[in-house]
Design a protein around this motif. Structure first.
Motif, PDB file in Angstrom:
ATOM      1  N   LYS A  48       0.832  -1.213   0.000  1.00  0.00           N
ATOM      2  CA  LYS A  48       0.000   0.000   0.000  1.00  0.00           C
ATOM      3  C   LYS A  48       0.860   1.253   0.000  1.00  0.00           C
ATOM      4  CE  LYS A  48      -3.479  -1.111   3.120  1.00  0.00           C
ATOM      5  NZ  LYS A  48      -4.392  -0.664   4.187  1.00  0.00           N
ATOM      6  N   ALA A  49       1.903   1.240   0.837  1.00  0.00           N
ATOM      7  CA  ALA A  49       2.782   2.409   0.936  1.00  0.00           C
ATOM      8  C   ALA A  49       3.515   2.657  -0.372  1.00  0.00           C
ATOM      9  CB  ALA A  49       3.787   2.214   2.072  1.00  0.00           C
ATOM     10  N   LEU A  50       4.018   1.595  -1.004  1.00  0.00           N
ATOM     11  CA  LEU A  50       4.759   1.744  -2.258  1.00  0.00           C
ATOM     12  C   LEU A  50       3.831   2.090  -3.419  1.00  0.00           C
ATOM     13  CD1 LEU A  50       7.301  -1.164  -1.768  1.00  0.00           C
ATOM     14  CD2 LEU A  50       7.817   1.278  -1.770  1.00  0.00           C
ATOM     15  N   ALA A  51       2.570   1.677  -3.319  1.00  0.00           N
ATOM     16  CA  ALA A  51       1.594   2.081  -4.340  1.00  0.00           C
ATOM     17  C   ALA A  51       1.270   3.563  -4.192  1.00  0.00           C
ATOM     18  CB  ALA A  51       0.332   1.240  -4.224  1.00  0.00           C
ATOM     19  N   ILE A  53       3.241   5.935  -3.323  1.00  0.00           N
ATOM     20  CA  ILE A  53       4.277   6.774  -3.944  1.00  0.00           C
ATOM     21  C   ILE A  53       4.590   6.296  -5.376  1.00  0.00           C
ATOM     22  CG2 ILE A  53       5.296   7.514  -1.763  1.00  0.00           C
ATOM     23  CD1 ILE A  53       7.503   5.474  -2.158  1.00  0.00           C
ATOM     24  N   ARG A  54       3.694   5.473  -5.908  1.00  0.00           N
ATOM     25  CA  ARG A  54       3.678   5.100  -7.319  1.00  0.00           C
ATOM     26  C   ARG A  54       4.906   4.302  -7.772  1.00  0.00           C
ATOM     27  NH1 ARG A  54       1.742  10.176 -10.753  1.00  0.00           N
ATOM     28  NH2 ARG A  54       1.184   8.536 -12.224  1.00  0.00           N
ATOM     29  N   VAL A  55       5.426   3.490  -6.852  1.00  0.00           N
ATOM     30  CA  VAL A  55       6.467   2.536  -7.220  1.00  0.00           C
ATOM     31  C   VAL A  55       5.812   1.223  -7.647  1.00  0.00           C
ATOM     32  CG1 VAL A  55       8.387   1.134  -6.314  1.00  0.00           C
ATOM     33  CG2 VAL A  55       8.253   3.582  -5.775  1.00  0.00           C
ATOM     34  N   GLY A  63      -3.548  -8.233 -10.016  1.00  0.00           N
ATOM     35  CA  GLY A  63      -2.289  -8.389  -9.297  1.00  0.00           C
ATOM     36  C   GLY A  63      -1.595  -7.053  -9.086  1.00  0.00           C
ATOM     37  N   THR A  64      -0.382  -7.131  -8.555  1.00  0.00           N
ATOM     38  CA  THR A  64       0.404  -5.927  -8.269  1.00  0.00           C
ATOM     39  C   THR A  64       1.647  -5.927  -9.148  1.00  0.00           C
ATOM     40  OG1 THR A  64      -0.369  -5.884  -5.980  1.00  0.00           O
ATOM     41  CG2 THR A  64       1.628  -4.645  -6.471  1.00  0.00           C
ATOM     42  N   TYR A  65       1.868  -4.804  -9.808  1.00  0.00           N
ATOM     43  CA  TYR A  65       2.967  -4.690 -10.767  1.00  0.00           C
ATOM     44  C   TYR A  65       3.927  -3.574 -10.364  1.00  0.00           C
ATOM     45  CZ  TYR A  65       0.199  -7.626 -13.911  1.00  0.00           C
ATOM     46  OH  TYR A  65      -0.506  -8.655 -14.468  1.00  0.00           O
ATOM     47  N   VAL A  66       5.191  -3.760 -10.742  1.00  0.00           N
ATOM     48  CA  VAL A  66       6.155  -2.669 -10.629  1.00  0.00           C
ATOM     49  C   VAL A  66       5.812  -1.672 -11.731  1.00  0.00           C
ATOM     50  CG1 VAL A  66       8.604  -2.037 -10.703  1.00  0.00           C
ATOM     51  CG2 VAL A  66       7.909  -4.286  -9.807  1.00  0.00           C
ATOM     52  N   THR A  67       5.780  -0.387 -11.396  1.00  0.00           N
ATOM     53  CA  THR A  67       5.444   0.615 -12.410  1.00  0.00           C
ATOM     54  C   THR A  67       6.564   0.715 -13.432  1.00  0.00           C
ATOM     55  OG1 THR A  67       6.457   2.432 -11.191  1.00  0.00           O
ATOM     56  CG2 THR A  67       4.148   1.964 -10.714  1.00  0.00           C
ATOM     57  N   SER A  68       6.344   1.582 -14.409  1.00  0.00           N
ATOM     58  CA  SER A  68       7.350   1.769 -15.449  1.00  0.00           C
ATOM     59  C   SER A  68       8.646   2.308 -14.868  1.00  0.00           C
ATOM     60  CB  SER A  68       6.825   2.753 -16.502  1.00  0.00           C
ATOM     61  OG  SER A  68       6.605   4.026 -15.915  1.00  0.00           O
ATOM     62  N   LEU A  69       8.557   2.902 -13.647  1.00  0.00           N
ATOM     63  CA  LEU A  69       9.718   3.502 -12.997  1.00  0.00           C
ATOM     64  C   LEU A  69      10.413   4.532 -13.882  1.00  0.00           C
ATOM     65  CD1 LEU A  69      11.310   0.402 -11.166  1.00  0.00           C
ATOM     66  CD2 LEU A  69       9.817   2.141 -10.217  1.00  0.00           C
ATOM     67  N   ASP A  70       9.602   5.246 -14.680  1.00  0.00           N
ATOM     68  CA  ASP A  70      10.205   6.295 -15.511  1.00  0.00           C
ATOM     69  C   ASP A  70      10.597   7.479 -14.631  1.00  0.00           C
ATOM     70  OD1 ASP A  70       7.957   7.960 -15.063  1.00  0.00           O
ATOM     71  OD2 ASP A  70       6.930   7.215 -16.837  1.00  0.00           O
ATOM     72  N   ALA A  71      11.307   8.418 -15.200  1.00  0.00           N
ATOM     73  CA  ALA A  71      11.891   9.514 -14.427  1.00  0.00           C
ATOM     74  C   ALA A  71      10.831  10.313 -13.664  1.00  0.00           C
ATOM     75  CB  ALA A  71      12.677  10.437 -15.351  1.00  0.00           C
ATOM     76  N   LEU A  73       7.803   9.400 -12.553  1.00  0.00           N
ATOM     77  CA  LEU A  73       7.266   8.678 -11.405  1.00  0.00           C
ATOM     78  C   LEU A  73       8.293   8.576 -10.287  1.00  0.00           C
ATOM     79  CD1 LEU A  73       5.238   5.715 -12.956  1.00  0.00           C
ATOM     80  CD2 LEU A  73       4.363   7.797 -11.930  1.00  0.00           C
ATOM     81  N   LEU A  74       9.549   8.307 -10.649  1.00  0.00           N
ATOM     82  CA  LEU A  74      10.588   8.195  -9.633  1.00  0.00           C
ATOM     83  C   LEU A  74      10.812   9.521  -8.926  1.00  0.00           C
ATOM     84  CD1 LEU A  74      13.278   5.868 -11.229  1.00  0.00           C
ATOM     85  CD2 LEU A  74      11.794   5.383  -9.300  1.00  0.00           C
ATOM     86  N   ASN A  75      10.768  10.609  -9.688  1.00  0.00           N
ATOM     87  CA  ASN A  75      10.939  11.931  -9.082  1.00  0.00           C
ATOM     88  C   ASN A  75       9.830  12.220  -8.086  1.00  0.00           C
ATOM     89  OD1 ASN A  75      13.291  12.571 -10.372  1.00  0.00           O
ATOM     90  ND2 ASN A  75      12.305  13.645 -12.067  1.00  0.00           N
ATOM     91  N   GLU A  76       8.590  11.825  -8.445  1.00  0.00           N
ATOM     92  CA  GLU A  76       7.471  12.027  -7.531  1.00  0.00           C
ATOM     93  C   GLU A  76       7.655  11.203  -6.259  1.00  0.00           C
ATOM     94  OE1 GLU A  76       3.818  11.166  -9.492  1.00  0.00           O
ATOM     95  OE2 GLU A  76       3.998  12.813 -10.921  1.00  0.00           O
TER      96      GLU A  76
END
Length: 223
Positions: A48-51, A53-55, A63-71, A73-76
């Motif tokens: 829940k916590a990682l969702a 902050i959009r990780v 299911g639960t997926y790792v996001t694209s981890l683009d710049a 989203l990571l900056n946010e």
């Protein structure tokens, strides 16, 4: 370290080691909790916590997926965590709340109407251990706002509203990472409402001081 913080760190390590990559689906909950040596409940809170902050991206029924981890989203995500863990000015906001809110509640104890008390108690309806953290924080904001309004001082109400709004992210993070945050918050809110109903201004002031101090103490540890 809180159990949920430990769970977050373990999932983060999997990402850093490349065991989980952008777009990957997380293993089933039981498999992942066994693999990381975590309880399923603490794993659930970490997700829940990682969702938040959009990780991670939780897709209902899929299911639960790792996001694209683009710049972007990571900056946010980084901005969210840095704001809480490096910007110590948030502690100063809680210090001001600890000074002003008990005094405001003390005033409210002598002025609050039966209708306002009813409205205050109604904010707790439907709040329990299964309540989502965002809903808990929304309840917390409204609860404190109603007490400020009952004090009948527009300047205090406006000031406290601004202070409260600036601490939302810290309160969300506490709700996600502190064990039994919902139970603690609800129990303290009920005690404050009961003291207000009795018109016991000194008790109200003491209870609100303890309530604000508890969040401040958690935040000092987190920082």
């Amino acid at each position: 370290m809180a159990v949920t913080d430990e769970a977050i760190d373990k999932i983060k390590d999997m990402l850093l080691r490349g065991e989980l990559k952008a777009g990957d689906r997380l293993p089933p909950e039981k498999e992942l909790s066994d693999r990381l040596g975590l309880s399923r409940s603490s794993l659930r809170e970490a997700v829940k916590a990682l969702a938040l902050i959009r990780v991670l991206d939780v897709r209902r029924g899929d299911g639960t997926y790792v996001t694209s981890l683009d710049a972007k989203l990571l900056n946010e995500a980084v901005a969210f965590v840095v704001e809480l863990h490096q910007d110590r000015s948030i502690l100063e906001l809680f210090e001001v709340r600890r000074i002003l809110e008990p005094a405001t509640a003390f005033i409210a104890a002598g002025k609050i109407s039966p209708e306002q008390l009813l409205e205050l108690r109604s904010t707790m309806d439907g709040i329990d251990e299964n309540t989502a953290v965002e809903e808990l924080v929304a309840h917390d904001l409204e609860f404190h706002r109603l007490i400020s309004r009952a004090a009948g001082n527009a300047y205090l109400e406006s000031l406290l509203d601004a202070l409260s709004g600036s601490t939302v992210r810290a309160r969300v993070w506490r709700g996600l990472t502190q064990d039994k945050a919902v139970a603690h918050t609800l129990s303290e809110h009920k005690a404050i409402a009961d003291a207000l109903a009795r018109g016991d201004a000194e008790l109200v002031r003491a209870l609100v001081t303890v309530h604000i101090s508890g969040v401040e103490a958690w935040l000092r540890q987190a920082l």
